[in-house]
Design a protein around this motif. Structure first.
Motif, PDB file in Angstrom:
ATOM      1  N   MET A  27       0.826  -1.215   0.000  1.00  0.00           N
ATOM      2  CA  MET A  27       0.000   0.000   0.000  1.00  0.00           C
ATOM      3  C   MET A  27       0.858   1.263   0.000  1.00  0.00           C
ATOM      4  O   MET A  27       0.542   2.230  -0.699  1.00  0.00           O
ATOM      5  N   LEU A  28       1.939   1.286   0.781  1.00  0.00           N
ATOM      6  CA  LEU A  28       2.815   2.466   0.803  1.00  0.00           C
ATOM      7  C   LEU A  28       3.535   2.649  -0.536  1.00  0.00           C
ATOM      8  O   LEU A  28       3.721   3.774  -1.001  1.00  0.00           O
ATOM      9  N   MET A  29       3.925   1.531  -1.164  1.00  0.00           N
ATOM     10  CA  MET A  29       4.505   1.626  -2.509  1.00  0.00           C
ATOM     11  C   MET A  29       3.479   2.204  -3.486  1.00  0.00           C
ATOM     12  O   MET A  29       3.818   2.999  -4.368  1.00  0.00           O
ATOM     13  N   GLY A  30       2.213   1.819  -3.291  1.00  0.00           N
ATOM     14  CA  GLY A  30       1.133   2.345  -4.132  1.00  0.00           C
ATOM     15  C   GLY A  30       0.923   3.841  -3.960  1.00  0.00           C
ATOM     16  O   GLY A  30       0.361   4.507  -4.838  1.00  0.00           O
ATOM     17  N   GLN A  31       1.377   4.378  -2.829  1.00  0.00           N
ATOM     18  CA  GLN A  31       1.304   5.828  -2.593  1.00  0.00           C
ATOM     19  C   GLN A  31       2.560   6.538  -3.117  1.00  0.00           C
ATOM     20  O   GLN A  31       2.771   7.715  -2.867  1.00  0.00           O
ATOM     21  N   GLY A  32       3.442   5.757  -3.796  1.00  0.00           N
ATOM     22  CA  GLY A  32       4.623   6.352  -4.433  1.00  0.00           C
ATOM     23  C   GLY A  32       5.868   6.390  -3.567  1.00  0.00           C
ATOM     24  O   GLY A  32       6.838   7.075  -3.905  1.00  0.00           O
ATOM     25  N   LEU A  33       5.868   5.657  -2.456  1.00  0.00           N
ATOM     26  CA  LEU A  33       7.013   5.672  -1.544  1.00  0.00           C
ATOM     27  C   LEU A  33       7.967   4.515  -1.817  1.00  0.00           C
ATOM     28  O   LEU A  33       7.563   3.464  -2.317  1.00  0.00           O
ATOM     29  N   THR A  34       9.250   4.707  -1.461  1.00  0.00           N
ATOM     30  CA  THR A  34      10.197   3.582  -1.469  1.00  0.00           C
ATOM     31  C   THR A  34      10.178   2.972  -0.067  1.00  0.00           C
ATOM     32  O   THR A  34      10.265   3.698   0.934  1.00  0.00           O
ATOM     33  N   VAL A  35      10.066   1.649  -0.012  1.00  0.00           N
ATOM     34  CA  VAL A  35       9.811   0.963   1.256  1.00  0.00           C
ATOM     35  C   VAL A  35      10.824  -0.155   1.487  1.00  0.00           C
ATOM     36  O   VAL A  35      10.970  -1.059   0.661  1.00  0.00           O
ATOM     37  N   GLY A  36      11.516  -0.084   2.608  1.00  0.00           N
ATOM     38  CA  GLY A  36      12.387  -1.177   3.037  1.00  0.00           C
ATOM     39  C   GLY A  36      11.632  -2.079   3.993  1.00  0.00           C
ATOM     40  O   GLY A  36      10.786  -1.603   4.763  1.00  0.00           O
ATOM     41  N   THR A  37      11.905  -3.379   3.942  1.00  0.00           N
ATOM     42  CA  THR A  37      11.283  -4.302   4.902  1.00  0.00           C
ATOM     43  C   THR A  37      12.330  -5.256   5.462  1.00  0.00           C
ATOM     44  O   THR A  37      13.276  -5.641   4.774  1.00  0.00           O
ATOM     45  N   PHE A  38      12.104  -5.632   6.719  1.00  0.00           N
ATOM     46  CA  PHE A  38      12.939  -6.624   7.405  1.00  0.00           C
ATOM     47  C   PHE A  38      12.001  -7.649   7.997  1.00  0.00           C
ATOM     48  O   PHE A  38      11.167  -7.329   8.838  1.00  0.00           O
ATOM     49  N   THR A  39      12.084  -8.892   7.498  1.00  0.00           N
ATOM     50  CA  THR A  39      11.148  -9.940   7.916  1.00  0.00           C
ATOM     51  C   THR A  39      11.895 -11.241   8.202  1.00  0.00           C
ATOM     52  O   THR A  39      13.049 -11.403   7.836  1.00  0.00           O
ATOM     53  N   SER A  40      11.188 -12.168   8.866  1.00  0.00           N
ATOM     54  CA  SER A  40      11.777 -13.488   9.112  1.00  0.00           C
ATOM     55  C   SER A  40      10.665 -14.504   9.342  1.00  0.00           C
ATOM     56  O   SER A  40       9.569 -14.131   9.742  1.00  0.00           O
ATOM     57  N   PRO A  41      10.918 -15.799   9.118  1.00  0.00           N
ATOM     58  CA  PRO A  41      12.123 -16.304   8.457  1.00  0.00           C
ATOM     59  C   PRO A  41      11.985 -16.141   6.943  1.00  0.00           C
ATOM     60  O   PRO A  41      10.919 -15.760   6.468  1.00  0.00           O
TER      61      PRO A  41
END
Length: 439
Positions: A64-78
């Motif tokens: 959704m944030l990418m859809g608002q034109g933003l660059t988005v970093g994520t950190f997930t696991s595993p």
């Protein structure tokens, strides 16, 4: 001195580290980051925890944030297929070259801390977190969404000081050896990510857990946005596998969307994600594009979470890796597949409540269960011997025990009809192994 030249060297270094220390603390992580020049400072964060659903919330929020034109970093696991997935920019995993570069940078400091810290240097997850912070400090996304590893209070991501907002998606029984044996104790750990004066979104939580979180939020002067109170989200298309939702809350009213992620439990997850996105956009002074929001929810995918790998017959992979996850899966089977035969291939880690998890699945009248085992993520976390508990669990159809999951999967895939469902579940590590069959 640790020498890292290739991505294999980097991964061997990371996975070769100890997983846990006896005494939980953030002091080691803070010393680690200070030696790296505090790369975590100066970035904009959303922080998400929960027993289940946090990965899905991160995925929907990112889209959704990418859809608002933003660059988005994520950190997930595993990770499901490759370690690089844990650190992503706009949904693209960190490159092997960058993984090597930032692991080299981090390893130099780890070598120093191994020599100087009385309890030894950083753990595997602390190293993952430091690599992530170092990478994002250089690429500077508009926002970084951090998924907590375990708990919250002592999780290595909890060194951030001023996130835009935080979220607790669910609270249930998991990792009790680390987090405690009651929902209140587990909630206390998760409430550790609440920050002074920063808003927090909470999903549908048990009363015992909610009470703890409300108290912590009050102490920290953090405004709570609670499912069913500040925002409402409902499914509007009956027993469909992929939900159509109606959302109402904050500045979004009568908002409709179709979810790309399957399963009824994604309705509640979507409510948390939509609320988080609104709080971020408010903070950033962005006007929300409803059409882009709706499109993003429809396009969201998340590996290994009720992931459809084949349509006819329907083959689904679902990493329901703990008791609350299995209960949510059972709800989906009852709701969406009650009129179909469901063939389950199940493997669970030995440190989970595997007897209770298997009992929940066995209570469903339309399931045919085959239990199996797999290699597990390491010698200290083996696969449970489910064959030992099969005789103690009552089920409509006798449970099968398979020594080799690859053969069992192939046989099940060949023998079911086009109307049946083949569902692989249990450990996310098991799902990762099975998913490679579809590469």
């Amino acid at each position: 001195m640790t020498e890292i030249k290739t991505v294999t060297d980097a991964l061997n270094f990371i996975h070769g580290r100890t997983k846990f220390k006896k005494i939980p603390t953030l002091k080691r992580m803070r010393a680690f980051l200070q030696a790296l020049g505090n790369p975590q400072k100066g970035l904009t964060y959303l922080h998400v925890t929960g027993t289940n659903g946090k990965g899905s919330v991160v995925a929907m929020t990112r889209q959704m944030l990418m859809g608002q034109g933003l660059t988005v970093g994520t950190f997930t696991s595993p990770f499901i297929t490759k370690f690089n997935e844990r650190i992503e920019l706009n949904g693209q995993p960190i490159s092997d070259a960058d993984l090597v570069k930032y692991t080299q940078r981090v390893a130099k400091v780890v070598d120093q801390l191994d020599q100087t810290l009385p309890t030894g240097g950083p753990t595997e997850f602390e190293i993952d977190t430091a690599i992530m912070f170092s990478y994002f400090a250089d690429v500077r996304p508009d926002v970084v969404i951090l998924e907590v590893g375990i708990g919250g209070l002592y999780d290595s991501t909890n060194v951030i000081e001023d996130p835009v907002a935080t979220a607790i998606v669910t609270v249930g029984y998991d990792h009790m050896r680390i987090l405690g044996n009651t929902l209140a104790a587990i909630a206390q750990q998760k409430a550790g990510i609440i920050k002074e004066g920063r808003p927090m979104v909470v999903g549908q939580l048990p009363a015992e857990a909610l009470q703890v979180i409300q108290q912590t939020a009050q102490e920290k002067h953090a405004r709570l946005y609670q499912a069913g109170v500040e925002f409402q989200v409902k499914k509007s298309n009956g027993h469909a596998f992929r939900s159509q939702i109606n959302y109402d809350g904050l500045q979004l009213h009568h908002f409709k969307a179709r979810l790309g992620l399957g399963g009824d439990y994604q309705v509640a997850n979507a409510g948390v994600a939509i609320t988080l996105v609104q709080l971020f956009c408010q903070h950033a002074g962005l006007r929300i594009d409803r059409q882009a929001l709706s499109q993003a929810l429809f396009e969201t995918s998340w590996p290994g979470r009720l992931e459809v790998m084949n349509d006819e017959p329907l083959v689904i992979l679902d990493g329901a890796h703990n008791l609350p996850g299995i209960q949510a899966l059972c709800h989906t089977i009852r709701d969406d597949f009650a009129d179909r035969d469901v063939y389950l291939l199940v493997a669970i880690l030995a440190d989970k409540q595997y007897d209770l998890m298997l009992g929940e699945l066995a209570s469903l009248p339309n399931v045919h269960i085959t239990v199996t085992n797999f290699a597990g993520p390491g010698p200290k976390r083996p696969s449970a011997d489910l064959g030992k508990v099969v005789k103690e669990i009552k089920t409509r159809y006798p449970m099968q025990v398979a020594d080799n999951w690859q053969i069992a999967f192939a046989q099940m895939a060949r023998s079911i009809s086009s109307d049946d469902v083949l569902l692989v579940t249990g450990s996310l590590y098991f799902i990762s192994d099975v998913r490679h069959l579809f590469d």
